[in-house]
Design an enzyme around this catalytic site. Structure first.
Site, short mmCIF file in Angstrom:
data_model
loop_
_atom_site.label_atom_id
_atom_site.label_comp_id
_atom_site.label_asym_id
_atom_site.label_seq_id
_atom_site.Cartn_x
_atom_site.Cartn_y
_atom_site.Cartn_z
N GLU A 60 1.65 74.57 32.48
CA GLU A 60 2.40 73.37 32.47
C GLU A 60 1.61 72.08 31.73
O GLU A 60 2.28 71.25 31.11
CB GLU A 60 2.58 72.76 34.20
CG GLU A 60 3.55 73.69 34.77
CD GLU A 60 3.43 75.05 35.38
OE1 GLU A 60 1.99 75.42 35.18
OE2 GLU A 60 4.14 75.78 35.76
N HIS A 129 5.11 74.54 48.01
CA HIS A 129 6.15 74.66 47.40
C HIS A 129 7.33 73.69 47.88
O HIS A 129 8.34 73.70 47.73
CB HIS A 129 6.87 76.00 47.30
CG HIS A 129 6.24 77.03 46.34
ND1 HIS A 129 5.08 77.48 46.26
CD2 HIS A 129 6.68 77.37 45.28
CE1 HIS A 129 4.65 78.45 45.46
NE2 HIS A 129 5.80 78.05 44.44
#
Lengths: 326, 335
Positions: A60, A129
C-alpha cells in the site's frame, strides 16, 4: 432513472471518467484480472487494458506513493485500497506527500489524485478489519474527504473526486456495495462539500454520513411512530464540511444527534458539536448527543459487535433524550 | 605521479569534453561555496529549522545531472540544495527559500528541505526518509504512460535503504519496467549511525539482485565516474525503459544537519580529514591543471566569480520580503 447497486454506480463513475480523460487510471490490489476485491472495477481491464487498470503487489505504501508521483507527472490516478484498514500503511504518502505537495511547493504542484476504498466495519471481521478512519483523514488540511451513503451520491461524488485537482479521499463501505438505489441517467455529478437533506423533520436533526444514514433513517421512522418528527441530514462530505446546512437544520429543529461510525474520542461528531455550540448556541434547546462506536476495538462475537455499533435504537434513545422525553 | 612522469596521452580530450569538465568544476564550486554561505547564514540565525548541507558530496549531483536532458525529472531527499542548483534553480531563489523569503523557489513555504521548481523538472525536496522513493517511480510511471521518454533520477541516502518504501518501490519499478534511476548516495552515516551497524547487507548494490534490476557501484568522489555510470543508466532507462540502482559512495564533511556535530561519538576527526583528502573538487581541478586546461590563476578567477555569485544570492535573500501574511492560507487547495 436507473436502479443500480452502490458498487455498479462506482463502476459507472470510473468507466465514464476514464472514457472522458485518458490521463485517469486505476491502480490497486486485485483491480484488474480479479475484477476488484469487491468487483467495483468489473469489466474495466477488458475495456481499458493493463496500462490503465494496474494490478499491484500488496504494498500500500509503495503504490500509494507511485500514485502521488504519477499525479506530480500530470496523470490523474485513482488509487484503490482493498480497505482503509490497509491504507493506514500508506498514510505517510497521503498525509506527508499528497496533502502537503501544493503548499510546500509554494503552489507549483497540485495533486489530482483519488484514494478510495471501503471504510468502517462490515460483519464479524474483528478488530483490525473494522475501523472507521474519517476523523484521522478529515483532520488533514490539503485533503478533501467524502463518504457517500447512496448509489447516486457514490457515483456523483466519485466523478467529482476524479475531476478535482486536489487529493480526495472517497470512503465507501463494504456493507454498502450491494445497496440499491436510483441513479439519475446521463451525466450525474454531486459537488463536494454539500450535505443532503435525506428526510425533512421539525423536532430533531439526525446528522449522519455513510453507513449511519441507514441507521438515522430507520431511527427517524421509529421516532415518527412516537410522534417525533426527525430530520435526517447526510453530510456526504466531511472536508469541506457543509456547515451552513448543519446550522440551518439545527436552527429549525433546535436539537441534534450526531450518528457516526467511528470512535467517540476526537471523532467527526466532536467537530460537528463544536460547530453547533459555537454558531447555533442560542438556537439549541438541549445539549447535542453523539452516537458512536463503543470506545473499544471491534470484537468478533456477533452480539458484542452489534452492541459496539451505532444502531437505530441508540439513535432513537438519544433523540428522546434531547427532546427530554425520557 | 607528476605530469612529466606520466605516459603521454593517446589523444587530448575533445573540446566538448573539456567544456563539460570545466562546467562540472564550476558547478561543484557553486555548490561548495553556496553551502559554506548557507552555514554562515544559519549561524547568524538567518536560516532556521533543519539545514542539511551537501559539502563533500558535490560530485554526485553534478556528475549525475550532467547525464540528463533538461526535461528529465529529479527528485530528492532533504539534502537537496546541490541538485536544485544544478537543475537550474538560481542561487538567488534557493538562498531566498532557505531564508524563508517570498522570492524563494517555494515562496518561502518549503524551506531548506522542500525546494521545488516544477517547470525545470525539479520535483522536491522531501523530508521523510525514503518517503519520496515511490514518488520517483511514480514520475517515471507518468512519463512511460505518456510516452515522453523522460527519465527520472531519484536521489536518497543509504539510510533510506532500510525503509520499506525503498523495497516496495524497487520491486514495482522492476515489474513495470519504469524509466527511473534510484541513486543512493552512500555517505556512510544516517545522522550519527554508521550504516554497517544497522544494515545486514552493506553493499547496497546487492539489493538490486532481489528485484532483478541493473546496478552499479560508483565512486562518488569522482565526478567523471558518476557521470559515466549515470549515462549508462539513463541510456537503459530512455531506450529500454529499465530501472537501475546506483550506489554512489560519497562522504559528507559536515554534520547530518547544521545542528549536529561534524564528528565525535560516531566518527573521528581523522576519518573526516582522510576523506577530505579525496575531495572531488580538488580531484577534478587537479586533473584539469594536469591536462593543461586550466591554470591556478584561472582557477582563482573562477573561484572568485562563484564567491561573488553566492554573496549576491545572500544579499538577494536578505533584501527580499517575507511572504505576505495572507500567504498563510493560500496553496492549501487549488480551485
Amino acid at each position: 432513472m436507473a436502479t443500480l447497486t452502490y458498487r455498479d454506480a462506482l463502476n459507472q463513475a470510473l468507466r465514464e471518467e476514464m472514457q472522458r480523460d485518458p490521463n485517469v487510471f486505476l491502480m490497486g490490489e486485485e483491480v484488474g484480472v480479479y475484477q476488484g476485491a469487491y468487483k467495483v472495477s468489473r469489466g474495466l481491464l477488458e475495456e481499458f487494458g493493463p496500462q490503465r487498470i494496474v494490478d499491484t503487489p500488496i504494498a500500500e505504501l509503495g503504490f500509494a506513493g507511485i500514485g502521488v508521483g504519477a499525479a506530480m507527472g500530470g496523470l490523474r490516478p485513482v488509487i484503490e485500497f482493498m480497505t482503509w484498514n490497509f491504507a493506514v500503511l500508506a498514510l505517510d504518502q497521503i498525509v506527508n506527500s499528497a496533502a502537503k505537495m501544493l503548499y510546500m511547493s509554494g503552489g507549483q504542484i497540485n495533486m489530482p489524485i483519488v484514494f478510495r476504498g471501503p471504510n468502517g466495519a462490515a460483519l464479524q471481521l474483528s478488530s483490525q478489519h473494522s475501523q472507521a478512519w474519517e476523523s484521522w483523514l478529515a483532520h488533514i488540511p490539503g485533503l478533501k474527504v467524502v463518504a457517500p451513503a447512496t448509489p447516486a451520491d457514490a457515483k456523483g461524488l466519485l466523478k467529482s473526486a476524479i475531476r478535482d485537482n486536489n487529493p480526495v479521499i472517497v470512503l465507501e463501505g463494504e456493507m454498502l456495495y450491494n445497496l440499491k438505489g436510483d441513479v439519475p441517467d446521463g451525466e450525474h455529478i454531486v459537488p463536494i462539500g454539500r450535505a443532503d437533506l435525506k428526510r425533512e423533520g421539525t423536532d430533531v436533526t439526525l446528522v449522519c454520513h455513510s453507513k449511519t444514514l441507514a441507521v438515522a433513517l430507520k431511527a427517524a421512522e421509529q421516532l415518527a411512530e412516537q410522534n417525533v418528527s426527525a430530520e435526517v441530514l447526510d453530510l456526504r462530505s466531511l472536508r469541506p464540511l457543509d456547515e451552513a446546512a448543519i446550522l440551518e437544520s439545527v436552527k429549525k429543529t433546535n436539537r441534534a444527534v450526531v450518528v457516526e461510525e467511528g470512535w467517540p474520542h476526537a471523532g467527526i461528531g466532536a467537530q460537528i458539536v463544536d460547530l453547533i455550540q459555537r454558531d447555533a448556541f442560542d438556537d439549541l434547546d438541549a445539549p447535542v448527543q453523539r452516537i458512536t462506536q463503543a470506545d473499544v476495538p471491534m470484537p468478533y462475537n456477533k452480539l458484542l459487535e452489534r452492541a459496539a455499533k451505532a444502531s437505530p435504537e441508540k439513535a432513537v434513545a438519544a433523540a428522546r433524550r434531547v427532546l427530554y422525553l425520557d | 605521479m607528476t605530469a612529466t612522469a606520466r605516459t603521454p596521452r593517446q589523444s587530448a580530450p575533445s573540446p566538448q569534453l573539456t567544456e563539460l569538465h570545466l562546467k562540472m568544476l564550476r558547478q561543484m564550486l557553486l555548490i561548495r561555496h553556496f553551502e559554506e554561505k548557507a552555514a554562515e547564514a544559519y549561524a547568524l540565525g538567518k536560516i532556521g529549522g533543519f539545514c542539511h548541507l551537501y559539502i563533500g558530496q558535490e560530485a554526485v549531483a553534478v556528475g549525475a545531472l550532467a547525464a540528463l536532458r533538461d526535461d528529465d525529472y529529479v527528485i530528492c531527499s532533504y539534502r537537496e540544495h546541490g541538485q536544485a542548483l544544478i537543475k537550474g534553480i538560481s542561487a538567488n531563489a534557493v538562498m531566498a527559500e532557505l531564508f524563508g523569503k517570498a522570492t524563494g523557489c517555494s515562496k518561502g513555504k518549503g524551506g531548506s528541505m522542500h525546494l521545488f521548481d516544477a517547470k525545470r523538472g525539479f520535483m522536491g525536496g522531501h523530508g521523510i526518509v525514503g518517503g519520496h522513493i515511490p514518488l520517483g517511480a511514480g514520475l517515471a510511471f507518468a512519463s512511460k504512460y505518456k510516452g515522453t521518454e523522460q527519465v527520472t533520477v531519484c536521489f536518497f541516502g543509504e539510510a533510506a535503504v532500510n525503509i520499506g518504501a525503498f523495497h516496495e518501490t524497487l520491486n514495482m519499478a522492476s515489474v513495470w519496467k519504469l524509466p527511473v534511476i534510484f541513486l543512493c548516495e552512500n555517505n556512510r552515516y544516517g545522522m550519527g549511525t554508521a550504516f554497517e551497524r544497522v544494515a545486514a547487507v552493506t553493499d547496497i548494490v546487492e539489493h538490486a539482485c532481489s528485484y532483478d534490476m541493473a546496478a552499479e557501484l560508483v565512486d562518488g568522489m569522482n565526478v567523471l565516474t558518476v557521470y559515466d555510470a549515470t549515462r549508462r543508466a539513463v541510456e537503459r532507462a530512455r531506450k529500454q525503459s529499465h530501472p537501475t540502482l546506483l550506489e554512489v559512495r560519497t562522504y559528507r564533511y559536515m554534520g547530518h544537519s547544521m545542528s549536529d556535530p561534524l564528528h565525535g561519538v560516531y566518527r573521528t576527526k581523522d576519518e573526516v580529514e582522510e576523506q577530505k583528502a579525496r575531495d572531488p573538487i580538488s580531484h577534478l581541478a587537479g586533473k584539469l591543471k594536469e591536462d593543461g586546461v586550466i591554470d591556478q590563476a584561472a582557477l582563482d578567477a573562477l573561484d572568485a566569480e562563484i564567491h561573488a555569485e553566492v554573496e549576491a544570492a545572500v544579499k538577494f535573500a536578505d533584501d527580499s520580503p517575507d511572504p505576505e501574511p495572507g500567504e498563510l492560507f493560500t496553496d492549501v487547495l487549488v480551485d
